[in-house]
Scaffold this active site. Structure first.
Site, mmCIF file in Angstrom:
data_model
loop_
_atom_site.group_PDB
_atom_site.id
_atom_site.type_symbol
_atom_site.label_atom_id
_atom_site.label_comp_id
_atom_site.label_asym_id
_atom_site.label_seq_id
_atom_site.Cartn_x
_atom_site.Cartn_y
_atom_site.Cartn_z
ATOM 1 N N CYS A 196 0.821 -1.220 0.000
ATOM 2 C CA CYS A 196 0.000 0.000 0.000
ATOM 3 C C CYS A 196 0.853 1.266 0.000
ATOM 4 O O CYS A 196 0.384 2.334 -0.397
ATOM 5 C CB CYS A 196 -0.943 0.012 1.201
ATOM 6 S SG CYS A 196 -2.066 -1.379 1.170
ATOM 7 N N HIS A 246 -3.872 6.882 1.818
ATOM 8 C CA HIS A 246 -4.203 5.536 1.340
ATOM 9 C C HIS A 246 -5.649 5.182 1.686
ATOM 10 O O HIS A 246 -6.136 5.479 2.782
ATOM 11 C CB HIS A 246 -3.247 4.507 1.957
ATOM 12 C CG HIS A 246 -3.549 3.128 1.482
ATOM 13 N ND1 HIS A 246 -3.520 2.800 0.151
ATOM 14 C CD2 HIS A 246 -3.940 2.018 2.136
ATOM 15 C CE1 HIS A 246 -3.865 1.535 0.013
ATOM 16 N NE2 HIS A 246 -4.119 1.033 1.205
ATOM 17 N N ASN A 267 -9.872 -0.980 -1.862
ATOM 18 C CA ASN A 267 -8.449 -0.763 -1.653
ATOM 19 C C ASN A 267 -7.690 -1.315 -2.859
ATOM 20 O O ASN A 267 -7.677 -2.526 -3.076
ATOM 21 C CB ASN A 267 -8.029 -1.482 -0.358
ATOM 22 C CG ASN A 267 -6.557 -1.309 -0.027
ATOM 23 O OD1 ASN A 267 -5.798 -0.739 -0.806
ATOM 24 N ND2 ASN A 267 -6.166 -1.809 1.131
HETATM 25 O O1 UT7 Z 1 -3.968 -1.878 3.472
HETATM 26 C C1 UT7 Z 1 -3.891 -2.969 4.333
HETATM 27 C C2 UT7 Z 1 -5.165 -3.720 4.163
HETATM 28 N N1 UT7 Z 1 -6.073 -3.822 5.225
HETATM 29 C C3 UT7 Z 1 -6.427 -2.853 6.115
HETATM 30 O O2 UT7 Z 1 -5.940 -1.765 6.200
HETATM 31 C C4 UT7 Z 1 -7.558 -3.259 7.041
HETATM 32 C C5 UT7 Z 1 -7.773 -2.328 8.191
HETATM 33 N N2 UT7 Z 1 -8.832 -2.850 9.029
HETATM 34 C C6 UT7 Z 1 -10.140 -2.709 8.705
HETATM 35 O O3 UT7 Z 1 -10.443 -2.090 7.694
HETATM 36 C C7 UT7 Z 1 -11.188 -3.312 9.628
HETATM 37 O O4 UT7 Z 1 -10.558 -3.843 10.766
HETATM 38 C C8 UT7 Z 1 -12.040 -4.414 8.928
HETATM 39 C C9 UT7 Z 1 -12.946 -3.774 7.902
HETATM 40 C C10 UT7 Z 1 -11.147 -5.441 8.258
HETATM 41 C C11 UT7 Z 1 -12.897 -5.128 9.957
HETATM 42 O O5 UT7 Z 1 -13.730 -4.193 10.635
HETATM 43 P P1 UT7 Z 1 -13.960 -4.305 12.198
HETATM 44 O O6 UT7 Z 1 -14.906 -3.248 12.567
HETATM 45 O O7 UT7 Z 1 -12.576 -4.285 12.828
HETATM 46 O O8 UT7 Z 1 -14.684 -5.695 12.329
HETATM 47 P P2 UT7 Z 1 -14.212 -6.999 13.130
HETATM 48 O O9 UT7 Z 1 -13.029 -7.625 12.440
HETATM 49 O O10 UT7 Z 1 -14.070 -6.649 14.573
HETATM 50 O O11 UT7 Z 1 -15.460 -7.940 12.934
HETATM 51 C C12 UT7 Z 1 -16.734 -7.633 13.503
HETATM 52 C C13 UT7 Z 1 -17.713 -8.714 13.112
HETATM 53 C C14 UT7 Z 1 -17.187 -10.126 13.316
HETATM 54 O O12 UT7 Z 1 -18.281 -10.922 13.754
HETATM 55 P P3 UT7 Z 1 -18.445 -11.291 15.306
HETATM 56 O O13 UT7 Z 1 -17.193 -12.013 15.703
HETATM 57 O O14 UT7 Z 1 -18.606 -9.973 16.010
HETATM 58 O O15 UT7 Z 1 -19.667 -12.129 15.304
HETATM 59 C C15 UT7 Z 1 -16.780 -10.567 11.936
HETATM 60 O O16 UT7 Z 1 -16.867 -11.963 11.760
HETATM 61 O O17 UT7 Z 1 -17.995 -8.601 11.705
HETATM 62 C C16 UT7 Z 1 -17.808 -9.880 11.080
HETATM 63 N N3 UT7 Z 1 -17.374 -9.644 9.703
HETATM 64 C C17 UT7 Z 1 -18.239 -9.484 8.695
HETATM 65 N N4 UT7 Z 1 -19.570 -9.494 8.631
HETATM 66 C C18 UT7 Z 1 -20.146 -9.293 7.436
HETATM 67 C C19 UT7 Z 1 -16.102 -9.549 9.233
HETATM 68 N N5 UT7 Z 1 -16.136 -9.330 7.908
HETATM 69 C C20 UT7 Z 1 -17.439 -9.286 7.538
HETATM 70 C C21 UT7 Z 1 -18.095 -9.086 6.313
HETATM 71 N N6 UT7 Z 1 -19.459 -9.111 6.310
HETATM 72 N N7 UT7 Z 1 -17.428 -8.887 5.160
#
Ligand code: UT7
Length: 357
Positions: free
Chosen positions: A112, A280, A310
């Site tokens: 990135c 980014h 992204n």
């Molecule tokens: O450039 C480098 C690339 N990546 C990044 O920069 C990523 C940076 N991080 C993020 O953007 C966020 O952390 C994410 C978008 C990846 C995740 O968001 P979050 O608010 O941190 O969600 P989480 O990982 O805490 O997940 C919350 C819930 C989980 O369910 P439970 O355990 O609470 O029941 C996940 O399983 O959301 C669930 N979940 C989804 N639900 C529906 C995770 N992905 C999805 C999805 N659709 N696509």
């Protein structure tokens, strides 16, 4: 003299995949993806199209915008995390595809932050009189690293109304946290020697937090393994990214502003002098965190993640191209670039668009 941006260009493939499309192949919703990330849709290439193809198109557009012939390019820098082949990188393919002469052409692998590192290298080449005109391109094809089966792609692209096999649906759901974030695309800039020291790239500050290497990485298909790819690795999905989303999020919100402050300090400028922060695009909530820290209104930290997701190394030049094409960058505009991503590489660059001649 700082290097100035003489032209910009971008290229994204035609296939548009919306959040609603993704919800047909995994357990997710438009609401979740929109609220948690800001992504509404992303583009994906057809099979057989590589990041070199997107890079060639983006550089061609940037050369036309700059009014520069390919024969006028002294060096080519290609930033990609998703090369057409494991080795070599795409620089040679892009050079040949553009019909450039045997100039230096090389890949940078800073994910990135790849374009930012490329920008710094272009500036250094120009500063040190090794080059007069440098093409820098960031290009990514994430379609190939998605975990989706052929049947999933058919449903995704609207070519099949057949129900998806349950095991495909479950596998897609297992990888939903990272797979919904990414899209394909390329952006390019042509950098040339500027005429004044207070214009062009004014300062850069590049960093690597190697201790955060495992925040997002691909544990398999690497030369530490013998053989470097094995059936066992594939059975364990080690060819797919492993991501600690929360860890990345927290680091990105802290380190992009930190790097931006460093380039401001180096130039004796303040946030009041900055017209645009081109950051980014990994998550709209990360951008919101950056805006909050800086106390900047949304227009100053623009976002296009809704349209492309992204695009890793493609992100900064695509966003800058769109801002420039829509008249948001005018003579004298001060732009702060900032990036954070896998490695964990991050940094910032401060740029002033030359005054109209
Ligand atoms: O450039 C480098 C690339 N990546 C990044 O920069 C990523 C940076 N991080 C993020 O953007 C966020 O952390 C994410 C978008 C990846 C995740 O968001 P979050 O608010 O941190 O969600 P989480 O990982 O805490 O997940 C919350 C819930 C989980 O369910 P439970 O355990 O609470 O029941 C996940 O399983 O959301 C669930 N979940 C989804 N639900 C529906 C995770 N992905 C999805 C999805 N659709 N696509």
């Amino acid at each position: 003299m700082g290097a100035v941006i003489a032209g910009t260009g971008m290229f994204v493939p035609d296939n548009v995949v919306s959040n609603h499309d993704l919800a047909r192949i995994m357990d997710t919703t438009d609401e979740w993806i929109t609220n948690r990330t800001g992504v509404k849709e992303r583009r994906f290439v057809d099979p057989g199209v590589g990041s070199s193809d997107l890079a060639i198109a983006a550089v061609t557009n940037a050369l036309a915008d700059a009014g520069v012939e390919g024969s006028g390019v002294d060096a080519l820098i290609t930033a990609t995390m998703t090369p057409d082949y494991l080795a070599p990188g795409i620089a040679g393919l892009v050079q040949a595809g553009l019909g450039l002469s045997h100039i230096a052409a090389f890949d940078v692998r800073q994910q990135c932050s790849g374009f930012l590192y490329g920008l710094d290298l272009a500036d250094a080449l120009i500063h040190s009189d090794r080059a007069e005109t440098v093409a820098v391109v960031g290009a990514e094809v994430h379609a190939g690293f998605q975990p989706w089966s052929a049947a999933s792609w058919e449903v995704l692209l609207g070519n099949s109304q057949e129900p998806l096999p349950q095991q495909d649906y479950e596998r897609n759901t297992e990888h939903r946290a990272w797979s919904v974030l990414f899209g394909d695309g390329a952006g390019a800039m042509i950098l040339r020697r500027g005429e004044r020291s207070d214009e062009g790239i004014l300062a850069t500050s590049l960093h690597t937090d190697g201790e955060s290497f495992e925040l997002i990485w691909v544990p398999g298909v690497g030369f530490k393994s013998r053989p470097y790819v094995s059936q066992d690795d594939l059975a364990d999905d080690l060819q797919l990214p492993t991501m600690d989303g929360g860890g990345l999020f927290r680091k990105a919100v802290r380190l992009m502003p930190e790097a931006a402050r460093m380039v401001l300090e180096r130039t004796g400028m303040t946030l009041d002098d900055v017209d645009l922060v081109v950051a980014h695009q990994a998550n709209d909530r990360i951008l919101e965190g950056v805006r909050k820290q800086f106390g900047l209104e949304p227009e100053k930290v623009p976002s296009n993640i809704g349209s492309y997701g992204n695009t890793t190394a493609g992100t900064l030049p695509i966003l800058y191209h769109e801002l420039s094409a829509s008249g948001r960058v005018v003579p004298g505009s001060v732009v702060c670039f900032a990036a954070f991503g896998a490695g964990a590489h991050y940094g910032a660059a401060l740029y002033r668009e030359p005054a109209a001649s």
